[in-house]
Design an enzyme around this catalytic site. Structure first.
Site, PDB file in Angstrom:
ATOM      1  CG  ASP A   1      -0.362   0.250   2.528  1.00 58.01           C
ATOM      2  OD1 ASP A   1       0.876   0.380   2.602  1.00 58.01           O
ATOM      3  OD2 ASP A   1      -1.111   0.351   3.516  1.00 58.01           O
TER       4      ASP A   1
ATOM      5  CB  CYS B   1       1.020  -2.219   4.758  1.00 55.43           C
ATOM      6  SG  CYS B   1       0.827  -3.055   6.339  1.00 55.43           S
TER       7      CYS B   1
ATOM      8  CB  THR C   1       2.467  -1.837  11.057  1.00 59.42           C
ATOM      9  OG1 THR C   1       1.253  -2.379  10.493  1.00 59.42           O
ATOM     10  CG2 THR C   1       2.179  -0.468  11.683  1.00 59.42           C
TER      11      THR C   1
ATOM     12  CG  HIS D   1      11.369 -23.365  12.595  1.00 61.96           C
ATOM     13  ND1 HIS D   1      11.428 -23.180  13.956  1.00 61.96           N
ATOM     14  CD2 HIS D   1      12.595 -23.855  12.237  1.00 61.96           C
ATOM     15  CE1 HIS D   1      12.614 -23.546  14.411  1.00 61.96           C
ATOM     16  NE2 HIS D   1      13.352 -23.944  13.387  1.00 61.96           N
TER      17      HIS D   1
ATOM     18  CG  HIS E   1       9.975 -27.377  11.246  1.00 62.72           C
ATOM     19  ND1 HIS E   1       9.703 -26.837  12.483  1.00 62.72           N
ATOM     20  CD2 HIS E   1      11.304 -27.633  11.222  1.00 62.72           C
ATOM     21  CE1 HIS E   1      10.829 -26.763  13.181  1.00 62.72           C
ATOM     22  NE2 HIS E   1      11.811 -27.237  12.439  1.00 62.72           N
TER      23      HIS E   1
END
Ligand code: RB5
Length: 144
Positions: A11, A68, A70, A101, A136
């Protein structure tokens, strides 16, 4: 040049980082599919998470990068798609561990929360670390 195509999208909060990281990926030998946004105008991050999820589903791209402000909103949106394992990372350690993992297929970064040199480190480590499989894989299967 590798055979992999990497989709990248952001964004407005991640636009500047997207431009830089796109060049980094090209320098690493990847073909890059830039799914926008294309300037700093305000847009809605779910639209770009969805575009990238569609590109991985239809085979246009093999793996992806989302950014974005954050990294939180765009990772929540991406992870609504069952075929996406999007990992928001903040350093090289989390970038490595999510590949080893979680077999993450989408790297997520925060353009306002992570420095650009750290973001480049994350990119390099993420795309140069193999999944460890074994126990995993069993855990990933339980999410499918
Ligand atoms: C956009 O202002 C901002 O909310 C977005 O980039 C992101 O940080 C949301 O999680």
């Amino acid at each position: 040049m590798t055979n992999e195509v990497i989709a990248i999208a952001s964004d407005h909060g991640g636009f500047d980082y997207k431009e830089i990281l796109k060049s980094e990926l090209e320098n690493m030998g990847y073909e890059v599919a830039d799914l926008g946004c294309h300037d700093n105008s305000s847009v809605d991050y779910p639209d770009y998470a969805n575009k990238l999820a569609d590109a991985l589903k239809d085979g246009t791209a093999d793996r992806g990068v989302l950014i974005c402000g954050t990294g939180i909103g765009i990772s929540i949106a991406a992870n609504r798609h069952k075929h996406i394992r999007a990992a928001l990372v903040h350093d090289a350690l989390t970038a490595r561990l999510t590949r080893e993992h979680n077999n993450a297929n989408v790297l997520v970064l925060g353009g306002r929360t992570t420095g650009i040199e750290t973001a480049k480190d994350c990119l390099n480590v993420f795309f140069n670390t193999e999944f460890e499989g074994d126990r995993h894989q069993r855990r990933i299967d339980k999410m499918s």
